[in-house]
Design an enzyme around this catalytic site. Sequence first.
Site, PDB file in Angstrom:
ATOM      1  N   VAL A 293       0.832  -1.199   0.000  1.00  0.00           N
ATOM      2  CA  VAL A 293       0.000   0.000   0.000  1.00  0.00           C
ATOM      3  C   VAL A 293       0.869   1.253   0.000  1.00  0.00           C
ATOM      4  O   VAL A 293       0.573   2.219  -0.716  1.00  0.00           O
ATOM      5  CB  VAL A 293      -0.961  -0.001   1.210  1.00  0.00           C
ATOM      6  CG1 VAL A 293      -1.702   1.333   1.312  1.00  0.00           C
ATOM      7  CG2 VAL A 293      -1.960  -1.144   1.091  1.00  0.00           C
TER       8      VAL A 293
ATOM      9  N   ILE B 156       2.204   1.921  -3.409  1.00  0.00           N
ATOM     10  CA  ILE B 156       1.184   2.517  -4.272  1.00  0.00           C
ATOM     11  C   ILE B 156       1.031   4.004  -3.955  1.00  0.00           C
ATOM     12  O   ILE B 156       0.890   4.836  -4.860  1.00  0.00           O
ATOM     13  CB  ILE B 156      -0.148   1.763  -4.125  1.00  0.00           C
ATOM     14  CG1 ILE B 156      -0.022   0.378  -4.760  1.00  0.00           C
ATOM     15  CG2 ILE B 156      -1.299   2.549  -4.749  1.00  0.00           C
ATOM     16  CD1 ILE B 156      -1.199  -0.531  -4.515  1.00  0.00           C
ATOM     17  N   TYR B 157       1.082   4.340  -2.677  1.00  0.00           N
ATOM     18  CA  TYR B 157       1.045   5.755  -2.281  1.00  0.00           C
ATOM     19  C   TYR B 157       2.190   6.522  -2.937  1.00  0.00           C
ATOM     20  O   TYR B 157       1.981   7.602  -3.507  1.00  0.00           O
ATOM     21  CB  TYR B 157       1.128   5.867  -0.762  1.00  0.00           C
ATOM     22  CG  TYR B 157       1.522   7.234  -0.265  1.00  0.00           C
ATOM     23  CD1 TYR B 157       0.620   8.291  -0.255  1.00  0.00           C
ATOM     24  CD2 TYR B 157       2.824   7.479   0.196  1.00  0.00           C
ATOM     25  CE1 TYR B 157       0.988   9.549   0.189  1.00  0.00           C
ATOM     26  CE2 TYR B 157       3.193   8.730   0.653  1.00  0.00           C
ATOM     27  CZ  TYR B 157       2.282   9.761   0.644  1.00  0.00           C
ATOM     28  OH  TYR B 157       2.657  11.005   1.084  1.00  0.00           O
ATOM     29  N   LEU B 158       3.394   5.976  -2.874  1.00  0.00           N
ATOM     30  CA  LEU B 158       4.546   6.638  -3.480  1.00  0.00           C
ATOM     31  C   LEU B 158       4.361   6.806  -4.978  1.00  0.00           C
ATOM     32  O   LEU B 158       4.655   7.868  -5.547  1.00  0.00           O
ATOM     33  CB  LEU B 158       5.821   5.835  -3.196  1.00  0.00           C
ATOM     34  CG  LEU B 158       6.270   5.753  -1.731  1.00  0.00           C
ATOM     35  CD1 LEU B 158       7.444   4.796  -1.599  1.00  0.00           C
ATOM     36  CD2 LEU B 158       6.644   7.128  -1.192  1.00  0.00           C
TER      37      LEU B 158
ATOM     38  N   LYS C 253       1.818   9.581  -5.679  1.00  0.00           N
ATOM     39  CA  LYS C 253       2.409  10.912  -5.487  1.00  0.00           C
ATOM     40  C   LYS C 253       3.391  11.244  -6.608  1.00  0.00           C
ATOM     41  O   LYS C 253       3.440  12.386  -7.085  1.00  0.00           O
ATOM     42  CB  LYS C 253       3.107  10.989  -4.125  1.00  0.00           C
ATOM     43  CG  LYS C 253       2.203  10.855  -2.920  1.00  0.00           C
ATOM     44  CD  LYS C 253       1.196  11.993  -2.823  1.00  0.00           C
ATOM     45  CE  LYS C 253       1.813  13.288  -2.399  1.00  0.00           C
ATOM     46  NZ  LYS C 253       0.790  14.365  -2.224  1.00  0.00           N
TER      47      LYS C 253
END
Length: 214
Positions: free
Chosen positions: A122, A125-127, A130
């Site tokens: 997760v 995926i955030y990285l 962004k």
Amino acid sequence: MKIAILGGHGKIARHLQTLLLKDGHQVRSLIRQPDQEAAIQALGAEPVLFDIEKDQDLPAALGDAEAVVFAAGAGPGSGADRKWTVDRDGALKLIEAAEAKNIKRYLMISAMKVEEPRGNEVFQIYLQAKAEADAALRTSGLDFTIVRPGALLDEAGTGKVAIAPSLPSGKIPREDVAEVVRACLTNPSTIGVQFDLTSGDQSIPEALENLTGA
């Protein structure tokens, strides 16, 4: 200046609104929940209910803003889907809305080293979300500044920072991030610039001057 902040109830955003209002700016604070309105009104900003994942007319929600700040985030407890819909797609929608309203100034609150995969699935995926948002802003043609802070702290700000195109990992109080965003919004030399931000030993004006040469 008239400034619209997407993600207005976030911790950095609330610090930022206090600073901007103290400087005499007008602030529209875009928030998701009706129960957040009172907190925004108490700051002195104008709350505007807008859910970036559901509502459609973002240009209208921006009103007559002259600059926008992306301060939204799905948050650490959210799943992978919301990393895409908030952290990436929210930023892309704000780019499109700014273009539609001919708002040139766009300041992104991002994160350090988003192009370097790490952590669990997760978080990776955030990285990526962004990184894609930052890349879209860099190529948008808008007058952007991308601020990439290190790990965020809730302790009081010190006013002492390190700013550079790339820094080792580090931490920084949210209050200091807000102070840097405040300084960038009215500093033309930060247009077209992306930088890492951590606590350090320079004042904010000094650190920005050393970065931009102006």
